[in-house]
Design an enzyme around this catalytic site. Structure first.
Site, PDB file in Angstrom:
ATOM      1  N   ARG A 103     -53.341  20.026  45.766  1.00  9.37           N
ATOM      2  CA  ARG A 103     -53.888  20.271  44.443  1.00  9.37           C
ATOM      3  C   ARG A 103     -55.284  20.847  44.608  1.00  9.37           C
ATOM      4  NH1 ARG A 103     -54.451  15.496  40.099  1.00  9.37           N
ATOM      5  NH2 ARG A 103     -56.084  14.913  41.545  1.00  9.37           N
ATOM      6  N   THR A 107     -59.302  23.536  40.052  1.00  2.15           N
ATOM      7  CA  THR A 107     -58.417  23.870  38.922  1.00  2.15           C
ATOM      8  C   THR A 107     -57.377  22.784  38.665  1.00  2.15           C
ATOM      9  OG1 THR A 107     -56.816  24.943  40.371  1.00  2.15           O
ATOM     10  CG2 THR A 107     -58.604  26.309  39.535  1.00  2.15           C
ATOM     11  N   ASP A 199     -56.943   7.887  46.319  1.00  4.03           N
ATOM     12  CA  ASP A 199     -56.214   9.037  46.839  1.00  4.03           C
ATOM     13  C   ASP A 199     -55.147   8.545  47.818  1.00  4.03           C
ATOM     14  OD1 ASP A 199     -55.440  11.209  48.599  1.00  4.03           O
ATOM     15  OD2 ASP A 199     -57.080  12.365  47.716  1.00  4.03           O
ATOM     16  N   ASP A 202     -55.136  10.120  51.405  1.00  2.00           N
ATOM     17  CA  ASP A 202     -56.267   9.676  52.227  1.00  2.00           C
ATOM     18  C   ASP A 202     -56.099   8.226  52.673  1.00  2.00           C
ATOM     19  OD1 ASP A 202     -57.617  12.058  52.297  1.00  2.00           O
ATOM     20  OD2 ASP A 202     -58.904  11.610  50.594  1.00  2.00           O
TER      21      ASP A 202
END
Ligand code: PRP
Length: 208
Positions: A103, A107, A199, A202
């Site tokens: 991603r 944006t 995340d 991560d």
């Protein structure tokens, strides 16, 4: 929304709580993602078609069943990888087709970087695997790719969804059922699910 299934299984709820905890280390995080994925896949595959077969036991003949449909597991790289292995152990003849998307942080749109799908579809049912359904961009793009490929039965299995992602995926692909462990409150300005778990990629790979 009939197409959205949120697990109420006590094991899923218990494990999801541990997964959210910021104190959970990557090794434990990976184990939990794997275990929750298996439990959700169990719920998502209740309607797989069967073929009756007979089998010979040491004492006679027994009526049984064999799976009629070929299953494809489609983990979205990277974080979807953590969901694939456990599910694959439960259905070892499934094919695994990786889709690489990240991603764009600015944006929030998905960028495709890996796709080695063969020219025509080789499976009957595709299970898209990605722990996070945030804006829904990655899931919608993956379902688009699979439909262009010719897949006609697609399901999405995630762990945590934002209402925004659910809305986007159900609007773009009303024929794709969604199986998740939880639908959280909302996205923050950076596109992270609140309260979420941070995340997933991560935390899984220790890169946070
Ligand atoms: C995360 C997550 C999903 C995607 C969800 O991946 O694993 O793939 O974002 O967001 P969306 O619903 O708004 O598209 P990320 O881009 O961080 O890549 P990674 O798995 O490689 O860390």
């Amino acid at each position: 929304m009939e197409q959205v299934h949120v697990s109420t299984h006590p094991l899923v709820r218990h494990k999801l709580t541990l997964l959210r905890d910021q104190k959970t280390e990557p090794k434990k995080f990976r184990e939990l993602v794997r275990e929750i994925a298996i439990l959700l896949a169990y719920e998502a595959t209740m309607d797989l078609a069967l073929e009756p077969v007979t089998v010979t036991t040491p004492l006679g003949r027994a009526q049984g069943y064999t799976l009629r449909e070929k299953i494809g597991l489609i983990p979205i790289l990277r974080a979807g990888l953590g969901m694939a292995n456990g599910i694959w152990e439960m259905m070892p003849s499934a094919e695994v087709w990786h889709i690489g998307l990240f991603r764009d942080e600015r944006t929030l749109r998905p960028v495709e970087y890996y796709n080695k799908l063969p020219i025509s579809p080789t499976v009957d049912v595709c299970l898209i695997l990605d722990p996070m359904l945030a804006t829904g961009g990655s899931a919608v793009a993956t379902a688009d790719i699979l439909k262009r490929w010719g897949a006609n039965r697609i399901k999405f299995i995630g762990i945590i969804a934002a209402p925004e992602g659910i809305q986007r995926l159900t609007t773009a692909h009303p024929d794709v059922p969604i199986y998740v462990a939880a639908i959280d409150e909302r996205l923050n300005d950076s596109g992270f699910i609140l309260p979420g778990l941070g995340d997933a990629g991560d935390r899984m790979f220790g890169t946070g």
